[in-house]
Design a protein around this motif. Structure first.
Motif, PDB file in Angstrom:
ATOM      1  N   MET A 195       0.844  -1.196   0.000  1.00 32.95           N
ATOM      2  CA  MET A 195       0.000   0.000   0.000  1.00 32.95           C
ATOM      3  C   MET A 195       0.874   1.237   0.000  1.00 32.95           C
ATOM      4  SD  MET A 195      -2.852   1.190   2.790  1.00 32.95           S
ATOM      5  CE  MET A 195      -1.663   1.660   4.018  1.00 32.95           C
ATOM      6  N   SER A 196       0.497   2.243  -0.762  1.00 31.64           N
ATOM      7  CA  SER A 196       1.217   3.508  -0.775  1.00 31.64           C
ATOM      8  C   SER A 196       0.330   4.554  -0.147  1.00 31.64           C
ATOM      9  CB  SER A 196       1.565   3.893  -2.221  1.00 31.64           C
ATOM     10  OG  SER A 196       2.153   5.166  -2.273  1.00 31.64           O
ATOM     11  N   ASP A 197       0.750   5.098   0.975  1.00 32.69           N
ATOM     12  CA  ASP A 197      -0.056   6.103   1.672  1.00 32.69           C
ATOM     13  C   ASP A 197       0.890   6.961   2.491  1.00 32.69           C
ATOM     14  OD1 ASP A 197      -2.066   7.573   2.688  1.00 32.69           O
ATOM     15  OD2 ASP A 197      -3.000   5.995   3.863  1.00 32.69           O
ATOM     16  N   HIS A 198       1.671   7.798   1.776  1.00 34.25           N
ATOM     17  CA  HIS A 198       2.788   8.465   2.413  1.00 34.25           C
ATOM     18  C   HIS A 198       2.369   9.765   3.082  1.00 34.25           C
ATOM     19  CE1 HIS A 198       5.589   5.683   0.657  1.00 34.25           C
ATOM     20  NE2 HIS A 198       5.039   5.876  -0.517  1.00 34.25           N
ATOM     21  N   THR A 199       2.986  10.047   4.211  1.00 34.64           N
ATOM     22  CA  THR A 199       2.847  11.313   4.904  1.00 34.64           C
ATOM     23  C   THR A 199       4.215  11.963   4.968  1.00 34.64           C
ATOM     24  OG1 THR A 199       3.124  10.159   6.994  1.00 34.64           O
ATOM     25  CG2 THR A 199       0.869  10.592   6.261  1.00 34.64           C
ATOM     26  N   PRO A 200       4.272  13.266   5.260  1.00 36.48           N
ATOM     27  CA  PRO A 200       5.558  13.951   5.220  1.00 36.48           C
ATOM     28  C   PRO A 200       6.595  13.329   6.132  1.00 36.48           C
ATOM     29  CG  PRO A 200       3.760  15.538   5.299  1.00 36.48           C
ATOM     30  CD  PRO A 200       3.160  14.179   5.516  1.00 36.48           C
ATOM     31  N   ALA A 201       7.802  13.185   5.618  1.00 30.99           N
ATOM     32  CA  ALA A 201       8.917  12.717   6.429  1.00 30.99           C
ATOM     33  C   ALA A 201       9.731  13.907   6.888  1.00 30.99           C
ATOM     34  CB  ALA A 201       9.805  11.774   5.601  1.00 30.99           C
ATOM     35  N   SER A 202      10.363  13.782   8.028  1.00 30.63           N
ATOM     36  CA  SER A 202      11.159  14.891   8.527  1.00 30.63           C
ATOM     37  C   SER A 202      12.365  14.363   9.266  1.00 30.63           C
ATOM     38  CB  SER A 202      10.332  15.792   9.448  1.00 30.63           C
ATOM     39  OG  SER A 202       9.880  15.072  10.569  1.00 30.63           O
ATOM     40  N   GLY A 203      13.371  15.207   9.339  1.00 33.54           N
ATOM     41  CA  GLY A 203      14.569  14.872  10.070  1.00 33.54           C
ATOM     42  C   GLY A 203      14.596  15.599  11.389  1.00 33.54           C
ATOM     43  N   ALA A 261      -8.111  -5.427   2.751  1.00 32.75           N
ATOM     44  CA  ALA A 261      -8.495  -6.772   2.334  1.00 32.75           C
ATOM     45  C   ALA A 261      -8.844  -6.835   0.844  1.00 32.75           C
ATOM     46  CB  ALA A 261      -9.683  -7.252   3.169  1.00 32.75           C
ATOM     47  N   TYR A 262      -9.318  -5.740   0.301  1.00 28.54           N
ATOM     48  CA  TYR A 262      -9.818  -5.721  -1.080  1.00 28.54           C
ATOM     49  C   TYR A 262      -8.708  -5.473  -2.101  1.00 28.54           C
ATOM     50  CZ  TYR A 262     -13.512  -4.927  -4.594  1.00 28.54           C
ATOM     51  OH  TYR A 262     -14.353  -5.020  -5.678  1.00 28.54           O
ATOM     52  N   PHE A 263      -7.711  -4.658  -1.741  1.00 30.83           N
ATOM     53  CA  PHE A 263      -6.687  -4.239  -2.698  1.00 30.83           C
ATOM     54  C   PHE A 263      -5.314  -4.781  -2.319  1.00 30.83           C
ATOM     55  CE2 PHE A 263      -9.708  -0.558  -2.979  1.00 30.83           C
ATOM     56  CZ  PHE A 263     -10.119  -0.785  -4.284  1.00 30.83           C
ATOM     57  N   PHE A 296      -6.842   5.266  -5.618  1.00 27.74           N
ATOM     58  CA  PHE A 296      -6.964   4.165  -6.568  1.00 27.74           C
ATOM     59  C   PHE A 296      -6.271   2.952  -5.978  1.00 27.74           C
ATOM     60  CE2 PHE A 296      -7.725   7.838  -9.097  1.00 27.74           C
ATOM     61  CZ  PHE A 296      -8.505   7.439 -10.165  1.00 27.74           C
ATOM     62  N   GLY A 297      -6.893   1.797  -6.098  1.00 29.40           N
ATOM     63  CA  GLY A 297      -6.301   0.563  -5.631  1.00 29.40           C
ATOM     64  C   GLY A 297      -6.162  -0.430  -6.763  1.00 29.40           C
ATOM     65  N   LEU A 298      -5.175  -1.312  -6.642  1.00 33.17           N
ATOM     66  CA  LEU A 298      -4.994  -2.377  -7.611  1.00 33.17           C
ATOM     67  C   LEU A 298      -5.572  -3.666  -7.042  1.00 33.17           C
ATOM     68  CD1 LEU A 298      -1.379  -1.789  -8.974  1.00 33.17           C
ATOM     69  CD2 LEU A 298      -3.561  -1.017  -9.930  1.00 33.17           C
ATOM     70  N   ARG A 299      -6.455  -4.287  -7.819  1.00 33.95           N
ATOM     71  CA  ARG A 299      -7.086  -5.551  -7.450  1.00 33.95           C
ATOM     72  C   ARG A 299      -6.901  -6.503  -8.618  1.00 33.95           C
ATOM     73  NH1 ARG A 299     -11.024  -7.867  -4.150  1.00 33.95           N
ATOM     74  NH2 ARG A 299     -12.559  -9.187  -5.203  1.00 33.95           N
ATOM     75  N   GLY A 300      -6.116  -7.551  -8.412  1.00 40.56           N
ATOM     76  CA  GLY A 300      -5.783  -8.426  -9.528  1.00 40.56           C
ATOM     77  C   GLY A 300      -5.036  -7.700 -10.618  1.00 40.56           C
ATOM     78  N   GLY A 301      -4.267  -6.677 -10.243  1.00 38.40           N
ATOM     79  CA  GLY A 301      -3.491  -5.916 -11.202  1.00 38.40           C
ATOM     80  C   GLY A 301      -4.266  -4.862 -11.962  1.00 38.40           C
ATOM     81  N   ARG A 302      -5.566  -4.727 -11.680  1.00 32.97           N
ATOM     82  CA  ARG A 302      -6.391  -3.729 -12.366  1.00 32.97           C
ATOM     83  C   ARG A 302      -6.830  -2.654 -11.380  1.00 32.97           C
ATOM     84  NH1 ARG A 302      -4.969  -4.642 -17.316  1.00 32.97           N
ATOM     85  NH2 ARG A 302      -6.672  -3.267 -17.976  1.00 32.97           N
TER      86      ARG A 302
END
Length: 462
Positions: free
Chosen positions: A1-9, A283-285, A307-313
């Protein structure tokens, strides 16, 4: 899953390499050996002092070419990103600050035309200070030209992604950046319409960063440079590989036993331990790329879109997380549904809200108009929409997200014209009659099925 939030040092946001060249930026995202530069548009003249006859401008451009090896401030071509072909545009900040002039406009227009002719998505790796001063209004007019090309590409059903490098300011941000379908930024990048030399003297510089734009809902994700390629690859797949819809509703994750009474249905839907939208999406993607924010300064973390990928679509999704939905949440969902419609991607919505946020702030933010806009987006969607009610279905604030003819419900959910407590209050009934009112409202999934308001009750677990 890609769901990025800001990174900081330790000292705040991690600032990217501010002077990375266009070719280095391209090499970071393109599959090795796949980049093919588009030819320069015909008619490019030798360096002169430009349309304003700005003394020394030609010499400045010649020095910029000698320094960077580029003939203009953008490099355009085609490449594959993890196997997905796309048109790539990369700004060369070392060439007059990545500024947009007439010849820049020529190249950007040619890139968009190529994308439409070959049915390719378009990715802009932006690093620009804005319009080129030495070309005056001729340079500024390129923004209208770029905006028209972007609009034509969108109308052709092709996705556009903007990657905000450092800096992304002025017209580059207000056209290629903010106008893209998906916008991601590198950590610490300077992002804003006003560049550092034209802001008020007392302006807080933190307001002009990728992290600030993310907080304001203008950016979908803030990424470290080492995260960019994988995120971009996922987003390109999401924009180019639509599933054949309508998609089936997710399987049930919670209690599949039917509720014996209306009040029991309400209590089960409100139970803290009940599975929420994030669990259903996981569970779905296989993977998800977030679409975040309403592009009007607002974010609702209780509305997950993307957008999610399910079975590559690819399947677009908008999911309420059990909280009262704000105007920003409805606007984000409407943006998502319309984007999916342009791309031909089916939509999955998950309903779970006690209702629309109804405080003074929500009213001032245009709650009614935002809900109406989502109703319209769902009603006019040219792609199939599938809805699953996974928890509370609270009045119109929930119905706005529901497909009129393809809504399903889990056994531990309910859908009602209004919450039973509020219904009792409106009818001037004592509090002890709330339970009986819940039964009268016929809000259980079984009642909804009998009334023809849902297509079925999902009980099979995934």
């Amino acid at each position: 899953m890609s769901d990025h939030t800001p990174a900081s040092g330790p000292g705040g946001p991690t600032r990217p390499d501010t002077r990375k060249g266009a070719r280095a930026a391209l090499a970071e995202v393109a599959d090795p050996g796949t980049f093919a530069e588009l030819p320069a548009p015909a008619g490019e003249l030798p360096y002169d002092d430009g349309p304003l006859r700005w003394q020394g401008y030609g010499a400045s451009r010649a020095r910029a070419e000698e320094r960077t090896g580029e003939r203009e401030s953008v490099v355009c071509g085609t490449a594959e990103v993890d196997g997905t072909p796309a048109v790539l545009i990369a700004f060369e900040f070392g060439y007059l600050g990545g500024s947009l002039g007439e010849r820049t406009g020529d190249r950007l227009e040619a890139a968009h035309r190529h994308a439409r002719a070959h049915r390719l998505p378009l990715v802009s790796l932006i690093a620009t200070g804005g319009s080129r001063m030495q070309e005056g209004m001729v340079a500024l007019g390129q923004l209208q030209r770029v905006a028209r090309q972007s609009t034509l590409t969108a109308a052709a059903g092709l996705g556009q992604i903007a990657v905000l490098r450092d800096p992304t300011t002025g017209g580059g941000w207000a056209t290629l950046g903010a106008g893209a379908d998906m916008t991601v930024a590198l950590t610490g990048a300077q992002v804003g319409f006003a560049g550092s030399r034209v802001r008020p003297a007392d302006a807080d510089p933190a307001a002009y960063t990728a992290e600030a734009q993310y907080a304001a809902g203008a950016v979908d994700a803030v990424l470290r440079p080492d995260e960019l390629r994988a995120d971009l690859a996922l987003r390109l797949k999401a924009l180019t590989r639509p599933a054949a819809g309508p998609v089936p509703p997710p399987g049930a994750l919670g209690d599949a036993a039917p509720a014996e009474s209306g009040w029991e249905a309400v209590l089960r839907a409100r139970a803290p331990e009940r599975p929420r939208a994030a669990a259903y999406l996981d569970a779905y993607f296989e993977e998800r790329a977030p679409v975040r924010g309403d592009r009007c300064g607002g974010v609702d973390d209780g509305m997950l879109c993307g957008f999610g990928l399910r079975g590559g679509r690819a399947v677009a999704f908008a999911a309420q997380c059990g909280t009262a939905t704000t105007p920003a949440g409805y606007r984000t969902a409407a943006r998502l549904v319309r984007l999916a419609g342009r791309l031909g991607t089916p939509v999955l919505t998950l309903v779970d809200t006690p209702g629309a946020a109804n405080g003074p702030e929500a009213e001032r933010a245009g709650a009614g108009a935002a809900i109406a806009d989502l109703f319209a987006a769902v009603a006019a969607a040219p792609v199939p929409v599938t809805t699953l009610v996974v928890g509370e279905g609270g009045s119109g604030g929930a119905l706005a997200l529901a497909a009129p003819d393809n809504t399903w419900a889990t056994a531990d959910s309910y859908f009602s014209v209004i919450a039973p407590e509020l219904a009792a209050a409106i009818l001037k009934r004592p509090a002890e009659e709330t339970r009986a009112t819940a039964d009268q409202l016929r809000l259980r999934p079984a009642d909804l099925l009998e009334l023809g308001l849902v297509r079925g009750v999902v009980t099979e677990r995934q």
